[in-house]
Design a protein around this motif. Sequence first.
Motif, PDB file in Angstrom:
ATOM      1  N   PHE C 371       0.827  -1.203   0.000  1.00  0.00           N
ATOM      2  CA  PHE C 371       0.000   0.000   0.000  1.00  0.00           C
ATOM      3  C   PHE C 371       0.863   1.254   0.000  1.00  0.00           C
ATOM      4  O   PHE C 371       0.596   2.225  -0.710  1.00  0.00           O
ATOM      5  N   ALA C 372       1.932   1.232   0.804  1.00  0.00           N
ATOM      6  CA  ALA C 372       2.792   2.417   0.886  1.00  0.00           C
ATOM      7  C   ALA C 372       3.505   2.673  -0.439  1.00  0.00           C
ATOM      8  O   ALA C 372       3.621   3.812  -0.879  1.00  0.00           O
ATOM      9  N   LEU C 373       3.965   1.611  -1.081  1.00  0.00           N
ATOM     10  CA  LEU C 373       4.642   1.775  -2.369  1.00  0.00           C
ATOM     11  C   LEU C 373       3.687   2.321  -3.418  1.00  0.00           C
ATOM     12  O   LEU C 373       4.039   3.202  -4.204  1.00  0.00           O
ATOM     13  N   SER C 374       2.453   1.797  -3.430  1.00  0.00           N
ATOM     14  CA  SER C 374       1.500   2.246  -4.448  1.00  0.00           C
ATOM     15  C   SER C 374       1.134   3.704  -4.247  1.00  0.00           C
ATOM     16  O   SER C 374       0.762   4.395  -5.190  1.00  0.00           O
ATOM     17  N   PHE C 375       1.259   4.181  -3.000  1.00  0.00           N
ATOM     18  CA  PHE C 375       0.994   5.599  -2.728  1.00  0.00           C
ATOM     19  C   PHE C 375       1.847   6.484  -3.626  1.00  0.00           C
ATOM     20  O   PHE C 375       1.374   7.525  -4.116  1.00  0.00           O
ATOM     21  N   LEU C 376       3.097   6.065  -3.852  1.00  0.00           N
ATOM     22  CA  LEU C 376       4.032   6.950  -4.556  1.00  0.00           C
ATOM     23  C   LEU C 376       3.569   7.313  -5.973  1.00  0.00           C
ATOM     24  O   LEU C 376       3.393   8.489  -6.276  1.00  0.00           O
ATOM     25  N   PRO C 377       3.319   6.321  -6.859  1.00  0.00           N
ATOM     26  CA  PRO C 377       2.827   6.723  -8.188  1.00  0.00           C
ATOM     27  C   PRO C 377       1.424   7.318  -8.164  1.00  0.00           C
ATOM     28  O   PRO C 377       1.133   8.231  -8.943  1.00  0.00           O
ATOM     29  N   MET C 378       0.577   6.850  -7.240  1.00  0.00           N
ATOM     30  CA  MET C 378      -0.796   7.362  -7.204  1.00  0.00           C
ATOM     31  C   MET C 378      -0.822   8.826  -6.796  1.00  0.00           C
ATOM     32  O   MET C 378      -1.496   9.657  -7.410  1.00  0.00           O
ATOM     33  N   PHE C 379      -0.065   9.153  -5.745  1.00  0.00           N
ATOM     34  CA  PHE C 379       0.031  10.552  -5.326  1.00  0.00           C
ATOM     35  C   PHE C 379       0.717  11.356  -6.423  1.00  0.00           C
ATOM     36  O   PHE C 379       0.366  12.518  -6.673  1.00  0.00           O
ATOM     37  N   PHE C 418      -5.029   4.748   0.783  1.00  0.00           N
ATOM     38  CA  PHE C 418      -4.102   3.614   0.737  1.00  0.00           C
ATOM     39  C   PHE C 418      -3.054   3.739   1.826  1.00  0.00           C
ATOM     40  O   PHE C 418      -2.657   2.748   2.452  1.00  0.00           O
ATOM     41  N   ALA C 419      -2.596   4.956   2.066  1.00  0.00           N
ATOM     42  CA  ALA C 419      -1.621   5.152   3.152  1.00  0.00           C
ATOM     43  C   ALA C 419      -2.254   4.786   4.490  1.00  0.00           C
ATOM     44  O   ALA C 419      -1.617   4.169   5.351  1.00  0.00           O
ATOM     45  N   LEU C 420      -3.525   5.154   4.670  1.00  0.00           N
ATOM     46  CA  LEU C 420      -4.201   4.818   5.922  1.00  0.00           C
ATOM     47  C   LEU C 420      -4.381   3.309   6.052  1.00  0.00           C
ATOM     48  O   LEU C 420      -4.191   2.745   7.136  1.00  0.00           O
ATOM     49  N   PHE C 421      -4.721   2.651   4.949  1.00  0.00           N
ATOM     50  CA  PHE C 421      -4.790   1.178   4.989  1.00  0.00           C
ATOM     51  C   PHE C 421      -3.430   0.621   5.386  1.00  0.00           C
ATOM     52  O   PHE C 421      -3.321  -0.255   6.244  1.00  0.00           O
ATOM     53  N   HIS C 444      -6.833  -7.968  -0.612  1.00  0.00           N
ATOM     54  CA  HIS C 444      -7.414  -6.630  -0.452  1.00  0.00           C
ATOM     55  C   HIS C 444      -6.694  -5.656  -1.369  1.00  0.00           C
ATOM     56  O   HIS C 444      -7.317  -4.850  -2.069  1.00  0.00           O
ATOM     57  N   PHE C 445      -5.353  -5.753  -1.405  1.00  0.00           N
ATOM     58  CA  PHE C 445      -4.577  -4.741  -2.108  1.00  0.00           C
ATOM     59  C   PHE C 445      -4.735  -4.780  -3.623  1.00  0.00           C
ATOM     60  O   PHE C 445      -5.061  -3.771  -4.258  1.00  0.00           O
ATOM     61  N   PHE C 446      -4.466  -5.906  -4.231  1.00  0.00           N
ATOM     62  CA  PHE C 446      -4.354  -5.920  -5.701  1.00  0.00           C
ATOM     63  C   PHE C 446      -5.631  -5.489  -6.422  1.00  0.00           C
ATOM     64  O   PHE C 446      -5.587  -4.603  -7.285  1.00  0.00           O
ATOM     65  N   PRO C 447      -6.799  -6.074  -6.098  1.00  0.00           N
ATOM     66  CA  PRO C 447      -8.013  -5.615  -6.773  1.00  0.00           C
ATOM     67  C   PRO C 447      -8.306  -4.151  -6.469  1.00  0.00           C
ATOM     68  O   PRO C 447      -8.757  -3.411  -7.346  1.00  0.00           O
ATOM     69  N   SER C 448      -8.038  -3.720  -5.195  1.00  0.00           N
ATOM     70  CA  SER C 448      -8.291  -2.315  -4.861  1.00  0.00           C
ATOM     71  C   SER C 448      -7.464  -1.400  -5.741  1.00  0.00           C
ATOM     72  O   SER C 448      -7.965  -0.397  -6.264  1.00  0.00           O
ATOM     73  N   PHE C 449      -6.195  -1.740  -5.897  1.00  0.00           N
ATOM     74  CA  PHE C 449      -5.301  -0.898  -6.689  1.00  0.00           C
ATOM     75  C   PHE C 449      -5.785  -0.787  -8.132  1.00  0.00           C
ATOM     76  O   PHE C 449      -5.877   0.301  -8.693  1.00  0.00           O
ATOM     77  N   LEU C 450      -6.135  -1.939  -8.711  1.00  0.00           N
ATOM     78  CA  LEU C 450      -6.598  -1.917 -10.097  1.00  0.00           C
ATOM     79  C   LEU C 450      -7.902  -1.143 -10.214  1.00  0.00           C
ATOM     80  O   LEU C 450      -8.076  -0.293 -11.095  1.00  0.00           O
ATOM     81  N   ALA C 451      -8.822  -1.411  -9.278  1.00  0.00           N
ATOM     82  CA  ALA C 451     -10.133  -0.782  -9.353  1.00  0.00           C
ATOM     83  C   ALA C 451     -10.042   0.731  -9.201  1.00  0.00           C
ATOM     84  O   ALA C 451     -10.722   1.483  -9.906  1.00  0.00           O
ATOM     85  N   MET C 452      -9.184   1.187  -8.280  1.00  0.00           N
ATOM     86  CA  MET C 452      -9.018   2.639  -8.100  1.00  0.00           C
ATOM     87  C   MET C 452      -8.668   3.302  -9.423  1.00  0.00           C
ATOM     88  O   MET C 452      -9.226   4.330  -9.807  1.00  0.00           O
ATOM     89  N   ALA C 495     -15.934   0.493  -9.612  1.00  0.00           N
ATOM     90  CA  ALA C 495     -16.327   0.897  -8.258  1.00  0.00           C
ATOM     91  C   ALA C 495     -16.868  -0.284  -7.480  1.00  0.00           C
ATOM     92  O   ALA C 495     -16.575  -0.456  -6.292  1.00  0.00           O
ATOM     93  N   PHE C 496     -17.643  -1.117  -8.146  1.00  0.00           N
ATOM     94  CA  PHE C 496     -18.187  -2.278  -7.442  1.00  0.00           C
ATOM     95  C   PHE C 496     -17.108  -3.297  -7.130  1.00  0.00           C
ATOM     96  O   PHE C 496     -17.146  -3.935  -6.069  1.00  0.00           O
ATOM     97  N   ILE C 497     -16.131  -3.415  -8.026  1.00  0.00           N
ATOM     98  CA  ILE C 497     -15.002  -4.298  -7.718  1.00  0.00           C
ATOM     99  C   ILE C 497     -14.255  -3.766  -6.499  1.00  0.00           C
ATOM    100  O   ILE C 497     -13.839  -4.518  -5.612  1.00  0.00           O
ATOM    101  N   LEU C 498     -14.088  -2.426  -6.449  1.00  0.00           N
ATOM    102  CA  LEU C 498     -13.431  -1.824  -5.291  1.00  0.00           C
ATOM    103  C   LEU C 498     -14.183  -2.177  -4.019  1.00  0.00           C
ATOM    104  O   LEU C 498     -13.573  -2.513  -2.993  1.00  0.00           O
ATOM    105  N   GLY C 499     -15.509  -2.098  -4.079  1.00  0.00           N
ATOM    106  CA  GLY C 499     -16.316  -2.454  -2.912  1.00  0.00           C
ATOM    107  C   GLY C 499     -16.091  -3.893  -2.485  1.00  0.00           C
ATOM    108  O   GLY C 499     -15.862  -4.193  -1.316  1.00  0.00           O
ATOM    109  N   LEU C 500     -16.123  -4.788  -3.471  1.00  0.00           N
ATOM    110  CA  LEU C 500     -15.919  -6.205  -3.157  1.00  0.00           C
ATOM    111  C   LEU C 500     -14.538  -6.434  -2.560  1.00  0.00           C
ATOM    112  O   LEU C 500     -14.360  -7.267  -1.665  1.00  0.00           O
ATOM    113  N   ALA C 501     -13.544  -5.680  -3.052  1.00  0.00           N
ATOM    114  CA  ALA C 501     -12.167  -5.877  -2.585  1.00  0.00           C
ATOM    115  C   ALA C 501     -11.986  -5.508  -1.124  1.00  0.00           C
ATOM    116  O   ALA C 501     -10.991  -5.884  -0.499  1.00  0.00           O
TER     117      ALA C 501
END
Lengths: 101, 200, 571
Positions: C371-379, C418-421, C444-452, C495-501
């Motif tokens: 989650f912390a690593l993904s923060f970098l490109p997302m931010f 993601f940082a809070l997660f 939790h992480f991988f589908p959330s990242f893709l869905a976001m 969005a629904f995939i994010l919810g499921l994740a």
Amino acid sequence: MSNNSDHSIEHHIQTYIRVFIALGVLTVITVAVSYLEVSFIEAFFLAITIASIKGSLVLGFFMHLISERAAIIWILVATTVAFIILMFIPLISLTDSTGMY
Amino acid sequence: MSSIPYIVEERPDTGLNNSKLGVWIFLASEVMLFGGLFSAYVFLRLAAPEGDFDYWGAKLNVPMATFNTMLLITSSVTMVMSWASLKLKQFDKYKMYLGITILCALGFLCVKYFEYTGKFHHGIYPSSSTFMGIYFTLTGLHVLHIIGGLVVLIYLWTRQADKMWEENPDLLANRIEVTGLYWHFVDLVWIFLFPILYLL
Amino acid sequence: MSDNHHHEETFFQKYIWSVDHKVIGIQYGITSLLFLLFGFGLMAVMRYQLAYPETVIPIIGQWLFAESGGIMLPENYNTFGAMHGTIMIFLGVVPLAVGAFGNYLVPLQIGAPDMAFPKLNAASYWTYFVGGVVMMASFFTPEGAARSGWTSYPPLSIFESGQTMWLLSMVFLITSSLLGSMNIIVTIVQLRAPGLTWFKLPFFIWTQLVTSFLLVLAFPPLEAAAVLQLMDRLAGTSFFLPSGLVYAGEAVAAYGNGSPLLWQHLFWFLAHPEVYVLILPAIGIVGEILANNTRKPLWGYKSLVYAISFLGFMSFIVWAHHMFLTGMGQTMSAFFQLTTMIISIPSVVVLTAFFISLWGGSIRFNTPMLFALSFLPMFGIGGLTGLPLGVAASDIYLHDTYYVIGHFHYVVAPGTLFALFAGIYYWFPKITGRKLHEGMGKLHFFPSFLAMNGIFMPMFIQGLAGLSRRMYDGGQQYAHASDITHWNEFMTISAFILGLAQIPFILNIFITLSTKKSEDRNPWKSTTIEWSAPSPPLPHVNFESAVEVHRGPYEYSVPEREEDFYPQTSP
């Protein structure tokens, strides 16, 4: 306050009385000055200046800022800067507009 | 919790105790709160038609407000005197000065009551004009702060204070100092409100 | 002061009106996570509407929108939109980042027994709670909840339904925030353990300090403005109502001479620093986790500290970049464009320092690190897409389009959230004595990242094509949007995939809580002070013995040492 000696407190009491009298006099001056025939800008600056003098007396002596620690002073400096930003920039928006709205 | 340090004694490197730092930060936020309203006042005044604020401002009672200013300044000096008395271990004088402070505050509220009801009696309400709106809001918020301070002052005048004086005099002195700082701030706000609303 | 825990504390004292910062932190945490879930729910319904406009909302539609037979009406959409924003920001993210993480961790990371003012701390939580109740209660009033955007712009907000409760709730929330942030500042200044000098503080503490200063100085003008707006609604004043206004065919019976611009200035004076309040704690959490999982110190610690301090100061003088379309003159416009460009610099410093921190590290890819690593490109994406918005020429086109929504969601959702997660996974063992399950964490992480990315990336496309925001039908009625409205369905499915994740995450928490506690009080082998306390730390005093600090916060892989970490408190 770090100095607890009786002597210094009594010295402070004298200062408090003096400041009290000064504040009273300045209040009278504030009201008197309001009867002068000056433009709004002049009146505004006059009022703010006198109020700032009174305020400085309260801050410096009643609130002990004159002998207060650097940390507190810095917090107030930061607050003053934020306050000035809050006051002036919306003001500028009134003068510097495209005139469309 | 008693395990928390620097409640009364000062931390060596900062030279502060917790409540003093805390109250100054709180006052910083209060400066911004009244600042927001002051900023609104200036903005509205400049955006209003020529003479609009002067017309409505003239309806305010300057003598009453001047008297109120003197009341608050007096309460400020008696407040700091009550703290000084406590530092000099003169508990009776502390109570006397604090009592006068409370009376001055009550006096201020009485005058304000008469001012407000006087306006309402003449059909002048916050909605009557933009000036009246900002006047009632600024002074109203100030009155709320006086009432809040009054509650604390009265609490520090009651038997709780007597108990604290016996058990932990330094703590009481600290509480008074911190309350005093708040009280002086309330006075400070009025020192600016008075000329801006009543005299300009 | 009174010592009310000589013997057993009552249930009420221990769990409801507790003054222990750890209990209060958990109270904030649970409440804010529930609000985040609710805010997500609001958005889910909105996204369904956007993908399949004016169709019956499945399952809950008949109950939610009974009068219209299960179809979401424009005013419902506006309500959901306004409340989604309000709840996510003021009831969700900030209470989680500052109220939960701040309250729980600040005393522990500085070696203190509690916050400076424990009773005030409890008061700040319950004020937040009351604010939350008022906000939620607004849904059930005859007027309904607020529907003038989270920005509550007059004149619309003066006449529209639902704003009164919103404003009242904001007064409570702002008060709660002021009490809390004041507490954090005093705690950090006064209660640092012996030996913990300023530049030995964990970076997380610095971010909390700057955040709290922003909250103390920036929130009160909004409280003032909220009072003024309440008076406009309830007392007939016209602070924000210009003269000559006509509403619903009738001239407005107010004095006039007010200014809607005044609200905008006062609102954004807070709301811009507010976005830095949203991001700074997240940056702090990412810093902690990066140092720990690369087994090396954060690169550029001092630059990071100066950067966020500069950022905090600058955040007060950029706000009118939200107001480029209000007819401001060239001087003002130039000023705010300049300050906005300058404020992007410290963010770049932070991101660069974080990237360089990875170089040469022994990276452990556990869930918090992912989650912390993904923060970098997302931010990074969020920040970069802010640049065209900070330049007036392009902002005139992009303002109030989906581009803006994409920009800020990238920063807050796959950014802050993601940082809070990451923080929850990282500090869960300290709070509960058990590590969350790694496998479920990755689920939790991988589908959330893709869905976001699936939800928010197409928003840039839509925005650039000119699709306006806050439109209940997702742009169906506009010819210029006709070739990009097809993205709506894709985004809704994401969005629904994010919810499921999020389901593995929620299950993970409950299942892990039912397992046995571990004896290991420092499972991540971290250096900061909180890991030297038991898990969970002792009630009211946290540590078993007095804390003394002997070194900096990130002494990892110190050459002469056998272990690859050297805790701050080791002798």
